[in-house]
Each structure stands twice: as C-alpha cells, then as structure tokens.
Write an enzyme that holds these catalytic residues in place. Structure first.
Site, PDB file in Angstrom:
ATOM      1  CB  SER A 275       7.501  -1.561  -5.663  1.00  0.00           C
ATOM      2  OG  SER A 275       6.583  -1.613  -6.736  1.00  0.00           O
TER       3      SER A 275
ATOM      4  CE1 TYR B  93       6.284   3.573  -5.327  1.00  0.00           C
ATOM      5  CE2 TYR B  93       5.694   2.195  -7.196  1.00  0.00           C
ATOM      6  CZ  TYR B  93       5.866   2.364  -5.836  1.00  0.00           C
ATOM      7  OH  TYR B  93       5.626   1.304  -4.983  1.00  0.00           O
TER       8      TYR B  93
END
Length: 250
Positions: free
Chosen positions: A139, A152
C-alpha cells in the site's frame, strides 16, 4: 497450464485478481476465511473460464492451518508458479493514543506474519525448480506515514521491508519478487477499516474516481507477463487524482 495461488481471494483485489488469471487460462488456487464466498467463487470461475479452481479455507494468521492446507494440496495443484500475497486489511483510523491494540495485532499478524507463513509454505517448490514469482500486495501507506495511520502504516512498511528482503534472499534461486502498492481503491477496504460505518467509508471516495479492483488486477497480471529475465521489484499505483498519501485532488 500454469498455476497461481491468491490469498484473500473472496473479495476486492483478490477476487478481481483471481478472475483476471482464470480468464487468461491459469489454474487458480484461492484462499479465504469465508467458506460460502470461497465456494461460490470456485463455482463461478470454473463455469466462466473452464479452468481448474481449488479453494482453501483458512486465516493466514493461523500458522498451522496455512502449512497444513498447502501441504495437502491435490497433486494437480502442487506446482505453484505464482504466489500473490493479497490477504490484508486496515482496522481503525484513530490517533495513536486512542487506537485499539487488538486492531494492531490483527493488522500485523495478517499483513506481515501471514505473508511470511504462506510464502514459507509455498516456496520450497519454487526453490527446487529454480523459478517462480511472488507478488506482495502492499500500500502507499507503506511508503508515507499519515495521520491516524499508525498500526496500518507500520504493517505495510514492514511488508515493504519484507518484500525487499525476499528479493535479495531469493536472488540465488531465480525467484522473482514484486511489491505492488496501490493507493485509494474502491473495494470493501474502507468498510472494514471503518468497521461497517458506510457513511465514513463512502466519504473516502467522494469527488474523484479511485482505482477499481479490476484496475489493480490488470497491473498485477501485467507484472507476470514479462520475459523471464525481467522483474519489476517495486511498483506504486494510484488513480490520476492521487499523487501520494497526502495529495488528492477532489
């Protein structure tokens, strides 16, 4: 006919990637935690593309389940040419002091350790054959830290480092390793992150056209079509409206 294994294939990127490879005449192994979705996708892919499809129900966080499932694959699926470590998630969007520690554990166990477990289980065959391709779905959160991204971002930074390490360590075995880092994409991702809050999830995509799961699947597939001596090591993918984690034009 080549075989691809895709983790987290029952929705979002994973499902689109499975459809892309099946439509290009790959035998497909799909994994997921939800048996009903998994079985439905097996039927769908088999009927639509006339390829062999095998479903494995397990959570990538469960080390014993991962190794057991891979070891017990039917003979016709044992030779895995491409592994796509797609299973991953984001939970919560809180300031560090307010974040749920259980959310952190889930993200780190899934996004980093799960990739380690599945790859470790699959890789002996690739090493023996001196060929194979591992794709880790990262990501842009693993490239730039943003406010309230804490756990995250940490998990995706960890995955980025793991991908780089894999690339170096597996060099002598002629195994390709590619890390793909998508930006904003409209899937179930935000619904999971905001724990079912549809209003908050929808706001993430207001005012611009984000990536779709099919867009990402197209890029993933492309990285596997290059000549045997060519390897894309690291690829960041965003929609036109998004430059990085901070700059988004709505």
């Amino acid at each position: 006919m080549r075989t691809v294994l895709i983790t987290g294939a029952t929705a979002g990127f994973g499902k689109a990637i499975a459809e892309k490879f099946a439509s290009n005449n790959f035998n497909v192994i799909i994994t997921g935690r939800r048996a009903n979705r998994l079985n439905e996708l097996v039927k769908q892919l088999t009927a639509a593309y006339n390829v062999k499809v095998h479903g494995l129900e397990f959570d990538v966080r469960d080390k014993k389940a991962v190794f057991s499932a891979i070891e017990q694959l039917p003979a016709e699926f044992k030779k895995i040419d491409i592994l796509i470590n797609n299973a991953g998630l984001a939970l919560g969007r809180d300031y560090f002091e307010d974040a749920d520690i259980d959310d952190w554990d889930t993200m780190l166990d899934t996004n980093v350790k799960g990739v380690m477990y599945v790859t470790k289980a699959v890789i002996p065959g690739m090493i023996e054959r001196k060929e194979g391709h591992i794709i880790n779905m990262g990501s842009i959160a693993g490239k730039e830290v943003y406010e309230r991204g804490n756990g995250y971002c940490a998990s995706k930074y960890g995955l980025d480092a793991l991908s780089q390490s894999m690339r170096v360590d597996l060099l002598r075995h002629k195994i390709k390793v590619t890390a793909i880092h998508p930006g904003a994409a409209e899937t179930e991702f935000s619904m999971v992150r905001f724990k079912g809050n549809a209003e908050a999830a929808d706001k993430m995509y207001e005012g611009y056209q984000p990536l779709s799961a099919a867009d990402v699947a197209d890029v993933v597939y492309y990285t596997t079509t290059l000549p045997s001596h060519v390897c894309i090591n690291d690829l960041v993918l965003t929609c036109v409206a998004q430059a990085n984690s901070f700059y988004l034009h709505r």
